[in-house]
Structure formats: C-alpha cells, structure tokens
Design an enzyme around this catalytic site. Structure first.
Site, PDB file in Angstrom:
ATOM      1  N   CYS A 190      97.363  -8.043 -58.603  1.00  0.00           N
ATOM      2  CA  CYS A 190      97.377  -8.012 -57.208  1.00  0.00           C
ATOM      3  C   CYS A 190      98.768  -7.151 -56.988  1.00  0.00           C
ATOM      4  CB  CYS A 190      97.925  -9.597 -56.540  1.00  0.00           C
ATOM      5  SG  CYS A 190      96.403 -10.690 -57.100  1.00  0.00           S
ATOM      6  N   CYS A 218      99.784 -15.334 -56.412  1.00  0.00           N
ATOM      7  CA  CYS A 218     100.810 -14.585 -55.963  1.00  0.00           C
ATOM      8  C   CYS A 218     101.828 -15.504 -55.063  1.00  0.00           C
ATOM      9  CB  CYS A 218     100.394 -13.385 -55.172  1.00  0.00           C
ATOM     10  SG  CYS A 218      99.682 -12.078 -56.194  1.00  0.00           S
ATOM     11  N   GLU A 256     101.221  -7.703 -55.095  1.00  0.00           N
ATOM     12  CA  GLU A 256     102.481  -8.485 -55.216  1.00  0.00           C
ATOM     13  C   GLU A 256     103.077  -8.721 -56.354  1.00  0.00           C
ATOM     14  OE1 GLU A 256     100.020 -10.496 -51.772  1.00  0.00           O
ATOM     15  OE2 GLU A 256      99.791  -9.476 -53.616  1.00  0.00           O
ATOM     16  N   GLU A 264      92.490  -3.021 -59.877  1.00  0.00           N
ATOM     17  CA  GLU A 264      91.447  -3.352 -60.192  1.00  0.00           C
ATOM     18  C   GLU A 264      90.879  -3.076 -61.585  1.00  0.00           C
ATOM     19  OE1 GLU A 264      89.296  -4.124 -55.838  1.00  0.00           O
ATOM     20  OE2 GLU A 264      88.641  -2.882 -57.109  1.00  0.00           O
ATOM     21  N   ASN A 282      97.415  -3.189 -55.574  1.00  0.00           N
ATOM     22  CA  ASN A 282      96.200  -3.796 -56.659  1.00  0.00           C
ATOM     23  C   ASN A 282      95.772  -2.718 -57.480  1.00  0.00           C
ATOM     24  OD1 ASN A 282      95.073  -2.965 -54.030  1.00  0.00           O
ATOM     25  ND2 ASN A 282      93.268  -4.113 -54.408  1.00  0.00           N
ATOM     26  N   CYS A 289      97.439 -14.326 -52.326  1.00  0.00           N
ATOM     27  CA  CYS A 289      96.339 -15.265 -53.041  1.00  0.00           C
ATOM     28  C   CYS A 289      97.338 -16.549 -53.727  1.00  0.00           C
ATOM     29  CB  CYS A 289      95.703 -14.687 -54.014  1.00  0.00           C
ATOM     30  SG  CYS A 289      96.564 -14.150 -55.505  1.00  0.00           S
TER      31      CYS A 289
END
Length: 134
Positions: A54, A90, A56, A45, A43, A87
């Site tokens: 993310c 993803c 993934e 940010e 990830n 999530c």
C-alpha cells in the site's frame, strides 16, 4: 510543519508513479513528520495479489529509513468518487507511529475531501503503549 497543500501535491505526484497494472487503481500517500520532513509512497501491485504493498506502507517505510519515527499528519490520495481511506492494515501501521489525534486527510484529484483523526478511523486501537516497557 508543511502545509496540507504541500502534502496534497506530494501525494498527487507520487500517486502518478504507482504501479497498478492489475487494478488500475493508483494511490499515493504523503506523511509529514513533526520536524517538517515529507515522505511519500505509492501502491505497488504484484501478479501474486497478496504480495503488493500500500501507499501508506511505502511512505512509512521511507520515513523510517530516513530516521523518522513520528507521523504528524498524512494525506492519502485515491481515485474515483468514494473516499479512499487507509485499509485496516495501514490504519494499524499508522497507529504505530501516530497519536490518536493525528490528522489523516483523504484526498481525490480535486483536493482534500475529508479529514479524520486516527482515533476516528481506528477507535480503541492496540498500539505500542499496550505492550508497556519490555
């Protein structure tokens, strides 16, 4: 195909490289393709929260950039006591490149915590086959 232990170690190594200065919640993902290649992502940010990405999504992008097109299995590594599953966004990204029975392994620092199929995490999903030949 690489063993689940190889994927776990790859996800663990990339998780350490995650850029998570705001949430301090690092996630790593490792994808195996049917031909045995492994692709990782973490990830990333951003101060403007919706702009982050993310783990993934990063692993899928790496796979596509290298010419891959199918996910044979994936390990998602998160922190804390709770399962860190992909999530919703993803799950849909994984669906684009995986089959309903594709294993998605959820890991913590100690190892694999639980395994699901894509169909268990995203039942009755919408995917490329819904659009047919265009």
């Amino acid at each position: 195909m690489p063993s689940i232990d190889v994927l776990f170690e790859a996800a663990k190594a990339i998780q350490a490289k995650a850029y998570a200065p705001y949430s301090r919640f690092k996630v790593g993902a490792a994808i195996a393709t049917p031909d045995g290649k492994v692709f990782t992502g973490c990830n990333v940010e951003n101060a403007a929260y919706p702009v982050g990405s993310c783990a993934e999504a990063g692993a899928i992008s790496a796979m596509i950039a290298a010419g891959g097109s199918r996910i044979a299995q994936i390990v998602v590594m998160g922190e804390g006591e709770n399962l860190v599953t992909p999530c919703g966004g993803c799950r849909q990204r994984i669906r684009e490149f995986a089959m309903p029975d594709t294993p998605i392994h959820i890991a913590g620092p100690e190892g694999i915590r639980k395994s699901f199929t894509l169909d268990e995490l995203l039942p009755f999903s919408f995917g490329p086959d819904n659009l047919g030949a265009r």
